[in-house]
Design a protein around this motif. Sequence first.
Motif, mmCIF file in Angstrom:
data_model
loop_
_atom_site.group_PDB
_atom_site.id
_atom_site.type_symbol
_atom_site.label_atom_id
_atom_site.label_comp_id
_atom_site.label_asym_id
_atom_site.label_seq_id
_atom_site.Cartn_x
_atom_site.Cartn_y
_atom_site.Cartn_z
ATOM 1 N N GLU A 158 0.847 -1.183 0.000
ATOM 2 C CA GLU A 158 0.000 0.000 0.000
ATOM 3 C C GLU A 158 0.884 1.234 0.000
ATOM 4 O O GLU A 158 1.875 1.313 0.721
ATOM 5 C CB GLU A 158 -0.894 0.003 1.248
ATOM 6 C CG GLU A 158 -1.942 -1.084 1.252
ATOM 7 C CD GLU A 158 -2.833 -0.995 2.477
ATOM 8 O OE1 GLU A 158 -3.672 -1.873 2.645
ATOM 9 O OE2 GLU A 158 -2.666 -0.031 3.252
ATOM 10 N N GLU A 159 0.523 2.209 -0.793
ATOM 11 C CA GLU A 159 1.396 3.357 -0.996
ATOM 12 C C GLU A 159 1.212 4.409 0.092
ATOM 13 O O GLU A 159 0.871 5.561 -0.167
ATOM 14 C CB GLU A 159 1.152 3.939 -2.384
ATOM 15 C CG GLU A 159 1.517 2.966 -3.498
ATOM 16 C CD GLU A 159 1.326 3.575 -4.867
ATOM 17 O OE1 GLU A 159 0.906 4.746 -4.940
ATOM 18 O OE2 GLU A 159 1.593 2.881 -5.858
ATOM 19 N N THR A 160 1.451 3.998 1.328
ATOM 20 C CA THR A 160 1.411 4.959 2.431
ATOM 21 C C THR A 160 2.754 5.648 2.594
ATOM 22 O O THR A 160 2.830 6.758 3.104
ATOM 23 C CB THR A 160 1.057 4.251 3.745
ATOM 24 O OG1 THR A 160 2.071 3.267 4.029
ATOM 25 C CG2 THR A 160 -0.288 3.539 3.630
ATOM 26 N N GLY A 161 3.815 4.951 2.180
ATOM 27 C CA GLY A 161 5.146 5.515 2.310
ATOM 28 C C GLY A 161 5.789 5.267 3.657
ATOM 29 O O GLY A 161 6.956 5.602 3.855
ATOM 30 N N TYR A 162 5.028 4.686 4.604
ATOM 31 C CA TYR A 162 5.571 4.459 5.943
ATOM 32 C C TYR A 162 5.294 3.033 6.403
ATOM 33 O O TYR A 162 4.364 2.383 5.932
ATOM 34 C CB TYR A 162 4.976 5.453 6.947
ATOM 35 C CG TYR A 162 5.441 6.869 6.720
ATOM 36 C CD1 TYR A 162 6.597 7.340 7.335
ATOM 37 C CD2 TYR A 162 4.737 7.721 5.882
ATOM 38 C CE1 TYR A 162 7.038 8.635 7.118
ATOM 39 C CE2 TYR A 162 5.173 9.020 5.651
ATOM 40 C CZ TYR A 162 6.325 9.470 6.277
ATOM 41 O OH TYR A 162 6.769 10.749 6.051
ATOM 42 N N GLU A 212 10.023 5.595 7.264
ATOM 43 C CA GLU A 212 9.767 5.495 5.832
ATOM 44 C C GLU A 212 10.011 4.075 5.335
ATOM 45 O O GLU A 212 10.986 3.428 5.710
ATOM 46 C CB GLU A 212 10.664 6.460 5.062
ATOM 47 C CG GLU A 212 10.307 7.925 5.256
ATOM 48 C CD GLU A 212 11.124 8.829 4.346
ATOM 49 O OE1 GLU A 212 11.883 8.293 3.507
ATOM 50 O OE2 GLU A 212 11.002 10.056 4.478
ATOM 51 N N THR A 213 9.109 3.612 4.494
ATOM 52 C CA THR A 213 9.294 2.314 3.855
ATOM 53 C C THR A 213 10.437 2.421 2.851
ATOM 54 O O THR A 213 10.453 3.338 2.028
ATOM 55 C CB THR A 213 8.012 1.879 3.124
ATOM 56 O OG1 THR A 213 6.936 1.848 4.061
ATOM 57 C CG2 THR A 213 8.186 0.502 2.499
ATOM 58 N N PRO A 214 11.416 1.524 2.917
ATOM 59 C CA PRO A 214 12.541 1.617 1.977
ATOM 60 C C PRO A 214 12.093 1.373 0.541
ATOM 61 O O PRO A 214 11.136 0.631 0.291
ATOM 62 C CB PRO A 214 13.495 0.522 2.460
ATOM 63 C CG PRO A 214 12.617 -0.453 3.179
ATOM 64 C CD PRO A 214 11.539 0.364 3.822
ATOM 65 N N THR A 215 12.772 1.999 -0.386
ATOM 66 C CA THR A 215 12.451 1.866 -1.808
ATOM 67 C C THR A 215 13.573 1.114 -2.510
ATOM 68 O O THR A 215 14.731 1.534 -2.445
ATOM 69 C CB THR A 215 12.286 3.246 -2.462
ATOM 70 O OG1 THR A 215 11.234 3.954 -1.795
ATOM 71 C CG2 THR A 215 11.952 3.106 -3.940
ATOM 72 N N PRO A 216 13.268 0.002 -3.168
ATOM 73 C CA PRO A 216 14.329 -0.741 -3.855
ATOM 74 C C PRO A 216 14.830 0.007 -5.085
ATOM 75 O O PRO A 216 14.050 0.597 -5.828
ATOM 76 C CB PRO A 216 13.637 -2.054 -4.244
ATOM 77 C CG PRO A 216 12.188 -1.696 -4.350
ATOM 78 C CD PRO A 216 11.952 -0.645 -3.308
#
Length: 215
Positions: free
Chosen positions: A8-12, A30-34
């Motif tokens: 889900e694109e919450t970002g966290y 913050e959710t890490p971005t590959p």
Amino acid sequence: VNQPSVLEETGYMKAVRLTAPKHFEFVETETPTPQDGQCLIKIERVSVCGSDIRHSYGPILSEDRYPFAPGKPCHEVAGTIVESRTDGFPVGKRAIVIPSGDAGGLAEYIVSGPERIALLPDEGNLDEWLMCQPSGTVLYSCQQMPNLLGKTVLVLGQGSIGLSFTMITSRMGARTVIGADLLDNRLEKSIEMGATHTINPSRDEIGQAVLEITN
């Protein structure tokens, strides 16, 4: 390859970090971005390594060591790939991950490159597959040993690492594998894992017991 995320694109995401001796807190980070060549893994199982207890959870460290980075300390991790930006690591595959850098396993998601990801079969319990991580360390240690064929091995302690030594040395051809521990339930498991004999030092003097077993 750039396979889409099911995140889900919450970002966290939620994570846990060590803030003081034996004290953890939940945080939102913050959710890490590959990046290209990496995967995003949803963490589903973690296990506590004895080294974490000995070096991080328990001792009182200097104040400048706290708080730890979100997710740390924890390096025994398994989960499912939810976003892939590299060949050979498709979304939906289960995997063991060895965190690197500031990443830690006490979080909802982790980013990793393929060099630190071990893909798992679709079948089997993830709880059991996760034990391949510490058992792999034991396997490497056993590979440094001389030929054990027909030898006697004494394994002191029958926790997860000790049981792995018991299992692997018995399969390396050791004639006698003795598991020693203060807890009887661990000694019962030791027999299941390949021990030929067990000793509980709270009841028997370990040196004398070994002499009696080995004649």
